[in-house]
Design a protein around this motif. Structure first.
Motif, short mmCIF file in Angstrom:
data_model
loop_
_atom_site.label_atom_id
_atom_site.label_comp_id
_atom_site.label_asym_id
_atom_site.label_seq_id
_atom_site.Cartn_x
_atom_site.Cartn_y
_atom_site.Cartn_z
N ILE A 142 0.76 -1.11 0.15
CA ILE A 142 -0.17 -0.19 -0.14
C ILE A 142 1.04 1.25 -0.04
O ILE A 142 0.95 2.10 -0.82
CB ILE A 142 -0.97 0.06 1.19
N GLY A 143 2.01 1.15 0.97
CA GLY A 143 2.75 2.40 0.85
C GLY A 143 3.95 2.18 -0.16
O GLY A 143 4.21 3.31 -0.87
N GLY A 144 4.48 1.12 -0.33
CA GLY A 144 5.71 1.02 -1.36
C GLY A 144 6.31 -0.43 -0.76
O GLY A 144 5.87 -1.27 -0.06
N VAL A 145 7.36 -0.53 -1.49
CA VAL A 145 8.25 -1.71 -1.57
C VAL A 145 9.81 -1.32 -1.17
O VAL A 145 10.34 -0.32 -1.68
CB VAL A 145 8.47 -2.35 -2.70
N ILE A 146 10.36 -2.04 -0.17
CA ILE A 146 11.93 -1.76 0.11
C ILE A 146 12.27 -2.75 -0.28
O ILE A 146 12.33 -3.98 0.37
CB ILE A 146 12.16 -1.22 1.54
N ALA A 147 13.52 -3.05 -1.17
CA ALA A 147 14.24 -4.27 -1.55
C ALA A 147 15.70 -3.92 -0.98
O ALA A 147 16.66 -3.06 -1.42
CB ALA A 147 14.37 -4.26 -2.94
N VAL A 148 16.25 -5.12 -0.19
CA VAL A 148 17.74 -4.96 0.28
C VAL A 148 18.29 -5.97 -0.51
O VAL A 148 17.85 -7.13 -0.38
CB VAL A 148 17.44 -5.10 1.83
N THR A 149 19.55 -5.88 -0.82
CA THR A 149 20.35 -6.63 -1.42
C THR A 149 21.88 -6.54 -0.79
O THR A 149 22.32 -5.75 -0.42
CB THR A 149 20.78 -6.30 -2.89
N THR A 150 22.05 -7.89 -0.20
CA THR A 150 23.40 -8.14 0.63
C THR A 150 24.37 -8.23 -0.25
O THR A 150 24.40 -8.66 -1.52
CB THR A 150 23.06 -9.28 1.55
N LYS A 151 25.69 -8.20 0.09
CA LYS A 151 26.98 -8.35 -0.66
C LYS A 151 27.16 -9.50 -1.24
O LYS A 151 26.95 -10.57 -0.44
CB LYS A 151 28.03 -7.92 0.28
N ALA A 152 27.76 -9.30 -2.30
CA ALA A 152 28.33 -10.64 -3.39
C ALA A 152 29.63 -10.12 -3.54
O ALA A 152 29.65 -9.59 -4.60
CB ALA A 152 27.18 -11.00 -4.31
N SER A 153 30.30 -10.30 -2.55
CA SER A 153 31.99 -9.78 -2.78
C SER A 153 32.66 -10.60 -3.85
O SER A 153 32.61 -11.74 -3.80
CB SER A 153 32.56 -9.57 -1.54
#
Length: 602
Positions: A142-153
């Motif tokens: 309803i408000g939106g989306v937050i997408a978090v991507t962790t490190k692929a070092s």
């Protein structure tokens, strides 16, 4: 008016033009598949690894505060419950993804995500979509989306810092790429003695977290690859309730996603399975209780490029939710879904429209529709507009928990926005202006007077959030980066006509980074302004109990210095002016505090 004046000054500073183009920003939030940010009509912001590192520290909310439309509420210091509100929506009306896995806590009353349990140390990228988009993502958007991507070092990275409240944070990641295989692992530890969360209490409430993760990808054949991502975090936080002090909350979070990707000139496909498990336990000297929740999802997403500029985007999935608690027997729900969008892309013009159906085992069907478009008008400028519908299924707690109601219907929203934008946040010159409105209905609230005075959850609230956002990012010369973001959000209860709680109407973020001639020394500053808002510490919606939260200004100064090509020292002072304010009525916020650390890359 003073916030508009400050914004005008900041935009005057960042006004110089710059002709070069930056690297293209890529997002998955518009359609669930990777695409350039400038090929969608939706308002999306991307924060990359370089910007994340420059902000310093474990508190990821300091990153989110840089983005337009975002306000925060936190019940104390680092590790305390933290809710993120997008354009005045409830914190629980935002979908959060970590490496593609939905991480909602389905055992909590609102089934939201606690950002107090997410630290920035091993985060590589943040994406924010503002506005309803349930056509692609289903429930909660309803408000939106937050997408978090962790490190692929590749190689090894490590950092450590120490500072105020006897706080220590350390994180490390390492990875290799050999032939068709990419493999990386990460881990981190954080602790802080903290301060009393509740203003009426004197005892400090500390925080400690261990976390680990891993990512792997394997090229199987031409165009076909497999992937596996996983994360685990264990947090302990001292918390104070308004009715009882000195609880310790232990939160264990495990999430992961695995699947296959296929890409060709005619067809892109992703098939994946994800799981997120959250366990929360509360312990005090005299009492304890716990909750456990699990979300599982199987999904298929694709894009079929029919001919020329025309493509079809499609998807289907199945979701399984469950929760149980010390005083709650196990309850479950299932949800099947499917969506279809038509996409037209020709040159700098893009249009997409589609619909989705979700069938929920507890309340039946929910249809959502959406459309958006973006048209280039020359000089890297584009016009964009979107219409999106959102829904949020009743949570298992609202259905079966204390004062649950099996007759609840899903919350619904309609979101409209239009804007003009130049470039994106990675460009040497970026500017965006957006107007928006979101109408929400059937909102689920707890009514203490329902069920003959026992209380209960009911669909009885309607809200409207409207306003505008301005954003500017500029690098007038190579050694100087300036950013500004301003939001005006009027969020009201349409039944009572009153402002929604904890929603400041004005929010302004200013930041700058200057690389000096002195050996690569970088000096930075971040300033956050938020206007006054209203809160109700009793949670009973009685106007007589309202508390006015005063507006505040918080300034952070930062610096970093490379010692060698691989090693960098850094430090900062947060809340330089020692501002005394509350984001939640009755709860403290950090005072002036200093930190210093070391970062290495090999």
């Amino acid at each position: 008016m003073k916030y508009l004046f400050l914004l005008g000054c900041s935009l005057a500073v960042v006004a110089p033009a710059w002709a070069a183009d930056g690297d293209e920003e890529i997002t998955v939030l518009a359609t669930g598949l990777s695409q350039p940010v400038d090929s969608t009509g939706q308002a999306i912001s991307v924060v990359d690894a370089e910007e994340l590192a420059s902000i310093q520290g474990p508190d990821i909310t300091r990153v989110l505060e840089r983005l337009p439309g975002v306000t925060l509420t936190r019940n104390g210091g680092l590790g305390s419950f933290t809710g993120v509100r997008i354009r005045g929506a409830d914190a629980e009306q935002t979908l959060v993804l970590i490496d593609g896995a939905r991480v909602a806590d389905t055992s909590s009353p609102g089934s939201g995500f606690d950002f107090g349990t997410l630290l920035s140390g091993n985060v590589e990228k943040l994406e924010l979509l503002r506005g309803s988009n349930s056509v692609i993502w289903g429930s909660d958007v309803i408000g939106g989306v937050i997408a978090v991507t962790t490190k692929a070092s590749e190689g090894v990275e490590a950092s450590a810092e120490y500072g105020a409240y006897d706080s220590f944070t350390g994180s490390a990641s390492g990875g290799v790429k050999t032939g068709a295989l990419s493999l990386s692992v990460s881990g981190g530890y954080a602790r802080s003695d903290g301060f009393s969360a509740l203003a009426a209490d004197a005892e400090a409430d500390g925080f400690e977290q261990w976390q680990a993760g891993g990512r792997a990808a394997l090229d199987i054949a031409s165009g076909l690859s497999a992937f596996v991502d996983a994360r685990y975090a264990r947090s302990e936080a001292g918390i104070d309730f308004s009715f009882a002090n000195d609880y310790v909350q232990t939160t264990k979070q495990a999430s992961g996603r695995a699947g296959l990707r296929y890409a060709s000139e005619a067809l892109d496909l992703t098939a994946a399975y994800s799981l997120a498990d959250t366990n929360r336990a509360y312990d005090s000297a005299s009492f304890g209780y716990a909750y456990d929740s699990r979300n599982q999802q199987a999904e298929l997403r694709g894009k079929w490029k029919l001919a020329g500029p025309v493509a079809v985007l499609f998807g289907a999935g199945h979701v399984w939710d469950r929760y149980e608690g010390t005083f709650d027997t196990r309850q479950t729900a299932r949800q099947a879904n499917g969506y279809l969008l038509a996409d037209f892309t020709s040159g700098s013009a893009n249009f997409a429209a589609g619909a989705r159906i979700d069938h929920h085992s507890r309340f039946g069907d929910a249809w959502t529709m959406g459309a958006n478009g973006s048209v280039g008008i020359g000089g890297d400028w584009r016009l964009r507009a979107s219409y999106g519908e959102g829904f949020k299924a009743p949570t298992l707690y609202q259905l079966f928990g204390f004062a649950g109601n099996l007759g609840l219907e899903p919350e619904r929203s309609q979101s409209y926005e239009a804007g003009i934008e130049k470039g994106d946040r990675s460009s040497p010159l970026h500017f965006a202006a957006t107007v928006f409105r979101r109408d929400s209905r059937n909102l689920i609230v707890y009514d203490a007077n329902a069920n003959a005075g026992w209380g209960g959850y009911l669909n009885q609230s309607r809200t409207r959030a409207s306003g505008f956002e301005l954003e500017a990012d500029v690098r007038p010369v190579e050694v100087l980066q300036l950013r500004a973001a301003y939001s005006y959000v009027k969020a009201t209860n349409r039944t009572t006509g009153r402002d929604l709680y904890r929603r400041p109407r004005h929010a302004l973020s200013l930041s700058g980074d200057w690389t000096t001639p002195l050996g690569g020394l970088v000096i930075g500053a971040d300033t956050r302004f938020a206007s006054e808002s209203v809160d109700d510490p009793f949670g009973d919606t009685n106007p007589a109990n309202d508390v006015r939260l005063k507006g505040h200004v918080v300034l952070t100064l930062r610096a970093s210095l490379p010692v060698t090509d691989q090693i960098e020292v850094f430090g900062r002072v947060e809340n330089v002016g020692d501002a005394d304010y509350q984001a939640v009525a009755g709860y403290n916020t950090p005072g002036r505090s200093a930190y210093a650390g070391l970062r290495a890359r090999f």
